[in-house]
Design an enzyme around this catalytic site. Structure first.
Site, short mmCIF file in Angstrom:
data_model
loop_
_atom_site.label_atom_id
_atom_site.label_comp_id
_atom_site.label_asym_id
_atom_site.label_seq_id
_atom_site.Cartn_x
_atom_site.Cartn_y
_atom_site.Cartn_z
N GLY A 109 53.46 40.41 43.70
CA GLY A 109 53.31 40.61 45.14
C GLY A 109 52.82 39.37 45.86
N TYR A 111 50.21 37.71 45.56
CA TYR A 111 49.41 36.75 44.78
C TYR A 111 50.18 35.46 44.47
CZ TYR A 111 45.40 39.78 44.11
OH TYR A 111 44.28 40.55 44.33
N ILE A 198 45.01 34.60 38.73
CA ILE A 198 45.69 33.54 39.47
C ILE A 198 44.92 33.13 40.74
CG2 ILE A 198 47.11 35.05 40.91
CD1 ILE A 198 48.25 31.77 39.18
N ASP A 199 44.06 34.01 41.26
CA ASP A 199 43.33 33.68 42.49
C ASP A 199 42.06 32.90 42.18
OD1 ASP A 199 42.11 35.84 41.27
OD2 ASP A 199 41.50 36.78 43.16
N HIS A 219 30.08 37.53 32.70
CA HIS A 219 30.30 37.88 34.10
C HIS A 219 29.29 37.15 34.97
CE1 HIS A 219 30.83 40.21 37.73
NE2 HIS A 219 31.88 40.80 37.19
N GLU A 289 38.84 45.62 32.63
CA GLU A 289 37.60 44.99 32.19
C GLU A 289 36.76 45.91 31.30
OE1 GLU A 289 35.60 41.78 34.72
OE2 GLU A 289 34.37 43.57 35.08
#
Length: 329
Positions: A109, A111, A198-199, A219, A289
């Site tokens: 989409g 991204y 990818i972001d 995290h 996750e």
């Protein structure tokens, strides 16, 4: 009896005034020596601090901070911070080897708008000097036209996948897509594969210190938090359920990797756990996750990356450490 029988003038014993003068000179010598010793103890830096170009107070603060930074997990795996001596040694271990490494990202989409920034930053910071193949799994290969140019010993490969509308469906399928891609073509082309959202953008060097059989990243918002704050899956019916006495860390799904064989096992196991939950009509609250953390509790990683390797722009890196991979999420 004379107080200083060894003190005599050429013409005889010292006079009272000479004795007073000697005592005064002796007192001044003692005072001077004591004062100099105190000054050296307080003001003069130790040679090691001079060699580092640091003052004593700053050096002691830095030493305390380094000591407080964990460099090893409870089970003996390295906990990697990029600027430590241990990371220098890890980089040196692999520096002379020609290693084939893959960096994989799923692009669906909207991204696609992050691809250029992700690849460009990786060209600068991700394992410079090594052979790297970028694998872009996408449901719309046309968004990759025209192809992004990469440097020597770097390759960009587009791997088409079926359309995946909706975030929840994507989360259910990502580990299965990873397993399929490792089986063909990745498994025969590289030794290590790392998965990244990818972001994100590489903002500082990420070198050979990250290499290991099975690599997970802490995290960024949960590092240093007590175990009861970790958002493990709490529904007992879920295959991702974590009991109260389980778990050491909480890992992010935004960056993890390892040997292709280990990553295939992880992706395959994770996708099966998700399928089991689908059959029961449940889904873990942390989506992919949660299943990743369930797997890494059962099979602890051999290398754990600090939050330097997964930072959010809205959050500072812990203790002022370098932000190496930064997310806009």
């Amino acid at each position: 009896m004379a107080l200083f029988p060894f003190c005599k003038t050429p013409t005889g014993p010292v006079t009272r005034w000479q004795l007073v003068l000697y005592c005064l000179i002796f007192s001044l010598i003692i005072y001077f020596l004591n004062g100099r010793e105190a000054a050296v103890g307080v003001e003069s830096p130790h040679p090691i601090f001079r060699a580092w170009g640091l003052d004593r107070e700053r050096a002691m603060r830095d030493m305390t901070a380094i000591k407080a930074t964990a460099l090893e997990t409870p089970w003996g795996a390295p906990l990697v911070w990029g600027d430590t001596r241990a990371s220098d040694l890890r980089r040196a271990k692999f520096a002379q080897r020609g290693i084939r490494i893959g960096l994989l990202a799923l692009v669906v989409g909207t991204y696609a708008r992050f691809v250029q920034r992700f690849i460009t930053s990786a060209e600068t910071h991700f394992l410079p000097g090594q052979m790297v193949t970028y694998y872009i799994l996408t449901d719309n290969p046309r968004t990759m036209d025209p192809p992004i140019e990469v440097g020597p010993d770097r390759w960009l490969k587009v791997v088409p996948v079926a359309e995946l509308p909706g975030w929840e469906r994507l989360a259910r399928r990502r580990m299965a897509l990873l397993a399929d891609a490792i089986r063909n073509p990745i498994g025969s082309e590289v030794e290590y594969i790392f998965c990244a959202d990818i972001d994100q953008e590489f903002a500082a060097p990420v070198g050979e210190e990250i290499l290991g059989d099975l690599v997970a990243t802490l995290h960024p918002e949960l590092y240093g938090m007590p175990r009861n704050e970790f958002p493990y899956e709490i529904k007992e019916v879920s295959s991702a359920w974590v009991e109260e006495d389980e778990g050491d860390y909480y890992y992010t799904s935004k960056f993890y990797g390892g040997l292709v064989s280990e990553m295939y096992s992880l992706a395959r196991a994770g996708s099966l756990l998700i399928l089991q939950d689908q059959a029961k009509g449940v889904m873990a609250r942390g989506l992919e996750e949660s299943y990743l953390n369930r797997y890494l509790i059962d099979k602890r990683p051999t290398c754990v990356l600090s939050p330097e390797y997964s930072c959010w722009k809205r959050a500072l890196a812990p203790d002022g450490h370098v932000q190496r991979l930064v997310s806009s999420g």
